[in-house]
Design an enzyme around this catalytic site. Structure first.
Site, PDB file in Angstrom:
ATOM      1  N   GLU A 165       0.540  -1.060   0.483  1.00  0.00           N
ATOM      2  CA  GLU A 165      -0.217  -0.041  -0.068  1.00  0.00           C
ATOM      3  C   GLU A 165       0.917   1.404   0.007  1.00  0.00           C
ATOM      4  O   GLU A 165       0.532   2.291   0.665  1.00  0.00           O
ATOM      5  CB  GLU A 165      -1.243   0.025   1.334  1.00  0.00           C
ATOM      6  CG  GLU A 165      -2.082  -1.207   1.576  1.00  0.00           C
ATOM      7  CD  GLU A 165      -3.005  -1.852   2.829  1.00  0.00           C
ATOM      8  OE1 GLU A 165      -3.159  -0.646   3.399  1.00  0.00           O
ATOM      9  OE2 GLU A 165      -3.441  -2.364   2.594  1.00  0.00           O
ATOM     10  N   GLU A 271      -6.411 -10.897   0.149  1.00  0.00           N
ATOM     11  CA  GLU A 271      -7.115 -10.093   0.867  1.00  0.00           C
ATOM     12  C   GLU A 271      -8.598 -10.105   0.504  1.00  0.00           C
ATOM     13  O   GLU A 271      -9.612  -9.205   0.267  1.00  0.00           O
ATOM     14  CB  GLU A 271      -6.749  -9.024   0.818  1.00  0.00           C
ATOM     15  CG  GLU A 271      -5.211  -8.934   1.314  1.00  0.00           C
ATOM     16  CD  GLU A 271      -4.607  -7.880   1.807  1.00  0.00           C
ATOM     17  OE1 GLU A 271      -4.999  -6.827   2.078  1.00  0.00           O
ATOM     18  OE2 GLU A 271      -3.176  -7.334   1.763  1.00  0.00           O
TER      19      GLU A 271
HETATM   20  O1  9MR Z   1      -7.208  -8.276   8.175  1.00  0.00           O
HETATM   21  C1  9MR Z   1      -6.245  -7.010   9.446  1.00  0.00           C
HETATM   22  C2  9MR Z   1      -7.231  -6.858  10.629  1.00  0.00           C
HETATM   23  O2  9MR Z   1      -6.931  -7.984  11.885  1.00  0.00           O
HETATM   24  C3  9MR Z   1      -5.934  -5.814  11.367  1.00  0.00           C
HETATM   25  O3  9MR Z   1      -6.503  -5.086  12.518  1.00  0.00           O
HETATM   26  C4  9MR Z   1      -5.261  -4.452  10.579  1.00  0.00           C
HETATM   27  C5  9MR Z   1      -4.614  -3.539  10.567  1.00  0.00           C
HETATM   28  O4  9MR Z   1      -3.297  -4.995  11.365  1.00  0.00           O
HETATM   29  O5  9MR Z   1      -4.783  -5.551   8.967  1.00  0.00           O
HETATM   30  C6  9MR Z   1      -6.092  -6.199   8.893  1.00  0.00           C
HETATM   31  O6  9MR Z   1      -5.505  -6.779   7.675  1.00  0.00           O
HETATM   32  C7  9MR Z   1      -5.030  -5.670   6.461  1.00  0.00           C
HETATM   33  C8  9MR Z   1      -3.579  -6.164   5.597  1.00  0.00           C
HETATM   34  O7  9MR Z   1      -2.678  -5.999   6.382  1.00  0.00           O
HETATM   35  C9  9MR Z   1      -3.695  -5.080   4.916  1.00  0.00           C
HETATM   36  N1  9MR Z   1      -4.431  -4.294   3.463  1.00  0.00           N
HETATM   37  C10 9MR Z   1      -5.310  -4.212   4.661  1.00  0.00           C
HETATM   38  C11 9MR Z   1      -6.049  -5.376   5.607  1.00  0.00           C
HETATM   39  C12 9MR Z   1      -7.878  -5.004   5.652  1.00  0.00           C
HETATM   40  O8  9MR Z   1      -7.170  -3.952   6.382  1.00  0.00           O
END
Ligand code: 9MR
Length: 383
Positions: A165, A271
């Site tokens: 990102e 994802e």
């Molecule tokens: O699903 C993840 C959630 O449990 C966490 O709180 C969050 C912050 O670390 O990240 C979420 O996963 C993200 C992923 O690592 C990167 N792309 C977006 C995802 C959803 O926010």
């Protein structure tokens, strides 16, 4: 005979959607194929795992992970805040268990994520007075971070989300601390560091909302420019955080992104999840800094999905997976962001306390009918 099987398969699917029949988990038919087996001629099928699932405390989820998926990625435990909480300390317990699980079940293992502006440990960017460190210091810290982790799992982790990102929806660079401290070339530096670890793993760039044309081109140009310097970026992950409406993102725009990114390397759908819930700005697919106050109107299905919404979700999954199958020459992996609905981050972002239905397995760990509908349609003779 084959036609009769198809018709009865289709009939079953429609009945299953309409009456929420529990078609796989409770009563697996004799010819049962796992989701991974259904898609095995096209791509690997993955799920992200929570720490509970990695530690095996959710036995029903463990069964699904073992049988239904052939690729895994950790939802949180390899993020820098979790795995490298202070400069001198790495926390290996969960990440080791994750890799061990993948090795023992012979799964494709994806590491997520070496460099992401979110969930960074506070020490990474600052000196002991709290001021930003220099470019040189940050690059050295990034090298220690990446090399230590990558070398520990060399020969075990198949691919790393090296940078996550870094590009905004308008195609410009995100003004993260990595960008502010290192400068415009920070992503190039990150991939150069990952490459210099000299492990077997593939190196990926991963981002959300990649179907937005400006963002698509921003990522394309960034990756192409890095590759033009002889630095490896082996593939691009298109995060699949989408919503139930067919036009956002449209199949057309998703297809254009798959085609564009495939000019540079492999493409992965990472994802994947489909939210059915309303949200004032659905186009902000996964901007983690957003949040909003809970209102009942934003949580319309706490007790189950109405038939029409269920059907819409089914159809959205069908159109997406059909697109990925159409481009399976370029797409190597499709990964769901979670194993089953009850665990999904969608229930707590961007508003906490909601009930969403985004994944391939429902709250009772039953496989949703779209998987079997796709299986049926893949077996239909082409005319
Ligand atoms: O699903 C993840 C959630 O449990 C966490 O709180 C969050 C912050 O670390 O990240 C979420 O996963 C993200 C992923 O690592 C990167 N792309 C977006 C995802 C959803 O926010």
């Amino acid at each position: 005979m084959k036609n009769a099987t198809i018709i009865s398969g289709l009939g079953m699917t429609i009945l299953c959607i309409l009456f929420s029949c529990k078609d796989s988990h409770e009563n697996p038919p004799e010819t049962y194929l796992s989701a991974a087996e259904i898609f095995q001629d096209y791509f690997t099928l993955g799920a992200s795992l929570s720490v509970n699932q990695i530690q095996g405390t959710d036995s029903l989820a463990s069964n699904l992970i073992e049988t239904e998926f052939n690729s895994i990625v950790p939802e949180n435990c390899m993020k820098s805040e979790a795995i490298h909480p202070s400069e001198a300390e790495f926390f290996w317990e969960d990440a080791d268990a994750f890799v061990q699980l993948g090795m023992s079940q012979k799964k494709e293992i994806i590491g997520h994520a070496l460099f992401w502006h979110s969930q960074c440990p506070p020490w990474l960017f600052v000196d002991d007075k709290g001021n930003h460190v220099s470019r040189e210091v940050l690059l050295e810290r990034m090298k220690i971070h990446a090399h230590t982790i990558m070398k520990r799992y060399d020969g075990k982790v198949d691919g790393w989300d090296v940078v996550n990102e870094a590009v905004l929806d308008d195609g410009t660079m995100r003004k993260s601390p990595f960008y502010e401290i290192i400068g415009e070339d920070w992503v190039e530096q990150a991939f150069s560091i990952a490459q210099s670890a000299q492990t077997d793993a593939e190196l990926y760039y991963n981002d959300y909302s990649t179907a937005i044309p400006e963002k698509r081109e921003g990522i394309y140009n960034l990756v192409r420019q890095i590759q033009s310097k002889g630095i490896r970026v082996d593939g691009i992950g298109m995060q699949g955080h989408v919503n139930i409406n067919s036009d956002d993102p449209s199949i057309d725009n998703l297809e254009k992104t798959i085609q564009r990114f495939s000019e540079l390397g492999t493409v992965m759908i990472t994802e994947l999840d489909i939210t059915v819930l309303p949200w004032p700005d659905l186009s902000k697919a996964a901007e983690i800094s957003l949040n909003a106050e809970y209102k009942e109107e934003y949580n319309p299905y706490p007790d189950g999905l109405p038939e029409d919404v269920s059907l819409k979700l089914h159809n959205r999954y069908m159109e997406l997976l059909n697109l990925f199958i159409k481009h399976s020459e370029d797409i190597t992996r499709v990964t769901f962001w979670g194993v089953y609905d009850g665990q999904s981050w969608r229930n707590y972002w961007p508003i906490t306390g909601r009930t969403d239905y985004p994944l391939a397995f429902d709250r009772k760990y039953n496989r949703k009918a779209f998987i079997d509908s796709l299986h049926t349609s893949l077996n239909q003779p082409t005319i």
